[in-house]
Design a protein around this motif. Structure first.
Motif, PDB file in Angstrom:
ATOM      1  N   ASP A 200      66.853  22.754 -88.062  1.00 18.09           N
ATOM      2  CA  ASP A 200      67.933  22.612 -89.032  1.00 18.09           C
ATOM      3  C   ASP A 200      68.391  24.013 -89.415  1.00 18.09           C
ATOM      4  O   ASP A 200      67.684  24.748 -90.111  1.00 18.09           O
ATOM      5  CB  ASP A 200      67.440  21.861 -90.268  1.00 18.09           C
ATOM      6  N   LEU A 201      69.568  24.399 -88.939  1.00 15.95           N
ATOM      7  CA  LEU A 201      70.074  25.758 -89.136  1.00 15.95           C
ATOM      8  C   LEU A 201      71.206  25.812 -90.151  1.00 15.95           C
ATOM      9  O   LEU A 201      71.877  26.832 -90.289  1.00 15.95           O
ATOM     10  CB  LEU A 201      70.555  26.322 -87.799  1.00 15.95           C
ATOM     11  N   ARG A 202      71.383  24.747 -90.887  1.00 13.98           N
ATOM     12  CA  ARG A 202      72.539  24.662 -91.787  1.00 13.98           C
ATOM     13  C   ARG A 202      72.494  25.687 -92.913  1.00 13.98           C
ATOM     14  O   ARG A 202      73.547  26.101 -93.413  1.00 13.98           O
ATOM     15  CB  ARG A 202      72.639  23.250 -92.377  1.00 13.98           C
ATOM     16  N   ALA A 203      71.320  26.103 -93.322  1.00 15.04           N
ATOM     17  CA  ALA A 203      71.220  27.045 -94.436  1.00 15.04           C
ATOM     18  C   ALA A 203      71.158  28.498 -93.967  1.00 15.04           C
ATOM     19  O   ALA A 203      71.058  29.405 -94.785  1.00 15.04           O
ATOM     20  CB  ALA A 203      69.983  26.727 -95.273  1.00 15.04           C
ATOM     21  N   ARG A 204      71.235  28.714 -92.647  1.00 15.48           N
ATOM     22  CA  ARG A 204      71.110  30.061 -92.109  1.00 15.48           C
ATOM     23  C   ARG A 204      72.465  30.750 -92.014  1.00 15.48           C
ATOM     24  O   ARG A 204      73.490  30.117 -91.783  1.00 15.48           O
ATOM     25  CB  ARG A 204      70.484  30.007 -90.709  1.00 15.48           C
ATOM     26  N   SER A 205      72.446  32.063 -92.146  1.00 14.11           N
ATOM     27  CA  SER A 205      73.640  32.859 -91.912  1.00 14.11           C
ATOM     28  C   SER A 205      73.647  33.240 -90.440  1.00 14.11           C
ATOM     29  O   SER A 205      72.884  34.110 -90.006  1.00 14.11           O
ATOM     30  CB  SER A 205      73.629  34.114 -92.789  1.00 14.11           C
ATOM     31  N   LEU A 206      74.482  32.588 -89.675  1.00 13.16           N
ATOM     32  CA  LEU A 206      74.436  32.736 -88.220  1.00 13.16           C
ATOM     33  C   LEU A 206      75.521  33.649 -87.658  1.00 13.16           C
ATOM     34  O   LEU A 206      75.397  34.118 -86.531  1.00 13.16           O
ATOM     35  CB  LEU A 206      74.563  31.361 -87.557  1.00 13.16           C
ATOM     36  N   ALA A 207      76.575  33.883 -88.396  1.00 12.21           N
ATOM     37  CA  ALA A 207      77.714  34.631 -87.867  1.00 12.21           C
ATOM     38  C   ALA A 207      77.263  35.968 -87.284  1.00 12.21           C
ATOM     39  O   ALA A 207      76.604  36.765 -87.955  1.00 12.21           O
ATOM     40  CB  ALA A 207      78.750  34.862 -88.959  1.00 12.21           C
ATOM     41  N   GLY A 208      77.602  36.196 -86.022  1.00  9.80           N
ATOM     42  CA  GLY A 208      77.250  37.434 -85.349  1.00  9.80           C
ATOM     43  C   GLY A 208      75.905  37.426 -84.665  1.00  9.80           C
ATOM     44  O   GLY A 208      75.519  38.418 -84.050  1.00  9.80           O
ATOM     45  N   ALA A 209      75.176  36.318 -84.735  1.00  7.67           N
ATOM     46  CA  ALA A 209      73.847  36.268 -84.118  1.00  7.67           C
ATOM     47  C   ALA A 209      73.952  36.232 -82.597  1.00  7.67           C
ATOM     48  O   ALA A 209      74.897  35.683 -82.041  1.00  7.67           O
ATOM     49  CB  ALA A 209      73.083  35.048 -84.619  1.00  7.67           C
ATOM     50  N   ASP A 210      72.953  36.809 -81.929  1.00  6.28           N
ATOM     51  CA  ASP A 210      72.901  36.786 -80.473  1.00  6.28           C
ATOM     52  C   ASP A 210      71.978  35.657 -80.049  1.00  6.28           C
ATOM     53  O   ASP A 210      70.758  35.801 -80.013  1.00  6.28           O
ATOM     54  CB  ASP A 210      72.372  38.119 -79.932  1.00  6.28           C
ATOM     55  N   LEU A 211      72.572  34.501 -79.734  1.00  8.46           N
ATOM     56  CA  LEU A 211      71.816  33.331 -79.296  1.00  8.46           C
ATOM     57  C   LEU A 211      72.046  33.069 -77.813  1.00  8.46           C
ATOM     58  O   LEU A 211      71.984  31.931 -77.349  1.00  8.46           O
ATOM     59  CB  LEU A 211      72.202  32.112 -80.139  1.00  8.46           C
ATOM     60  N   ARG A 212      72.292  34.141 -77.067  1.00  9.70           N
ATOM     61  CA  ARG A 212      72.486  34.034 -75.625  1.00  9.70           C
ATOM     62  C   ARG A 212      71.258  33.391 -74.978  1.00  9.70           C
ATOM     63  O   ARG A 212      70.134  33.833 -75.144  1.00  9.70           O
ATOM     64  CB  ARG A 212      72.720  35.429 -75.056  1.00  9.70           C
ATOM     65  N   GLY A 213      71.499  32.303 -74.245  1.00  8.91           N
ATOM     66  CA  GLY A 213      70.417  31.623 -73.552  1.00  8.91           C
ATOM     67  C   GLY A 213      69.484  30.843 -74.454  1.00  8.91           C
ATOM     68  O   GLY A 213      68.440  30.360 -73.992  1.00  8.91           O
TER      69      GLY A 213
END
Length: 281
Positions: A200-213
């Motif tokens: 559950d990633l709804r509360a995370r600040s994800l903008a700009g994260a490197d989730l490649r692969g």
């Protein structure tokens, strides 16, 4: 500063036109019985649901019939290129001897077209003329191969070329994500190839994260801002994207979107289509 995603004009030729293809994805590739396919099909053989005019006899019921894998696949326009350009509109039915080379060419061209899809975005995301030069040169090289003869396509060292493209995309990603708060967050679970299945990633600040692969199978991303998130090769199968904003996500493709779960409130880049199987809110 963030960059706008590439316009549709940049990648319009990299969209599938099934009516101009000899059902190459239904013949060239094989699949095994799984959650995505209810039957085994050897490579190089027509799917049992293929009609004489190269249409699918169960197109409107692929998912209920267990052919989910068919609804997530996209050829990036390679099907019509091989059918109409490399083989001049003559099908493998009319010329059975052409099947081996046609199917091999499709496998190669599909990868080349996918690279062009990514590189078009890389050029658009580059903030300087210098950083745009390398992806531009690669785009020209690949297009020259595609503009050549069948032998040129079949002779491509795909793995070497893919490695070059991947290096460029990583560099462009770092540049494009530089202005986001999560850009430098490689600590914890936000990093390339992260296993975030079911999280559950709804509360995370994800903008700009490197989730490649990254593995994002069934991850809950509802309402998330995915601006500047590098999703190159990320596994989005059954990821929950209701209300999520992917309009400025990096290196997102139609197959990834097709494999996810979204709704009418999910915001997509202009280049990508909202899958017909997505539920309404």
């Amino acid at each position: 500063m963030t960059q706008s995603p590439p316009s549709s004009a940049d990648r319009s030729a990299l969209r599938a036109s099934c009516g101009d293809c000899f059902a190459l994805c239904c013949t060239a590739f094989g699949f095994q019985r799984s959650s995505d396919f209810p039957i085994d099909k050897p490579a190089g053989t027509p799917c049992r649901n293929l009609a004489d005019d190269f249409s699918c006899t169960i197109h409107q019921a692929l998912r209920p019939r267990g052919f989910t894998g068919c609804t997530t696949f996209d050829c990036f326009g390679a099907g019509q290129y091989v059918s109409q350009v490399l083989f001049d509109g003559t099908s493998w039915v009319d010329e059975p001897d052409s099947k081996p080379e046609m199917f091999r060419a499709f496998a190669v061209a599909r990868q080349l077209h996918e690279m062009l899809w990514y590189l078009a975005e890389a050029v658009s995301r580059s903030t300087t003329l210098g950083s745009a030069e390398v992806p531009t040169v690669l785009r020209v090289r690949i297009q020259q191969i595609l503009d050549g003869e069948l032998a040129d396509v079949l002779a491509v060292d795909v793995e070497s070329l893919r490695s070059e493209v991947r290096s460029v995309l990583i560099d462009v990603s770092a540049e494009a994500r530089g202005g986001y708060p999560a850009a430098g967050d490689a600590v914890g679970d936000l990093h390339p190839s992260a296993d975030l299945a079911g999280c559950d990633l709804r509360a995370r600040s994800l903008a700009g994260a490197d989730l490649r692969g990254a593995v994002l199978i069934a991850a809950d991303l509802r309402g998330c801002d995915l601006s500047g998130v590098d999703l190159l090769g990320a596994d989005l199968r059954d990821a929950r994207l209701g209300g999520a904003d992917l309009s400025n996500a990096l290196f997102l493709t139609q197959p990834q979107v097709n494999a996810a779960q979204g709704d009418a409130s999910t915001v997509l880049p202009d280049d990508l289509d909202r899958p017909s199987h997505w539920s309404l809110p």
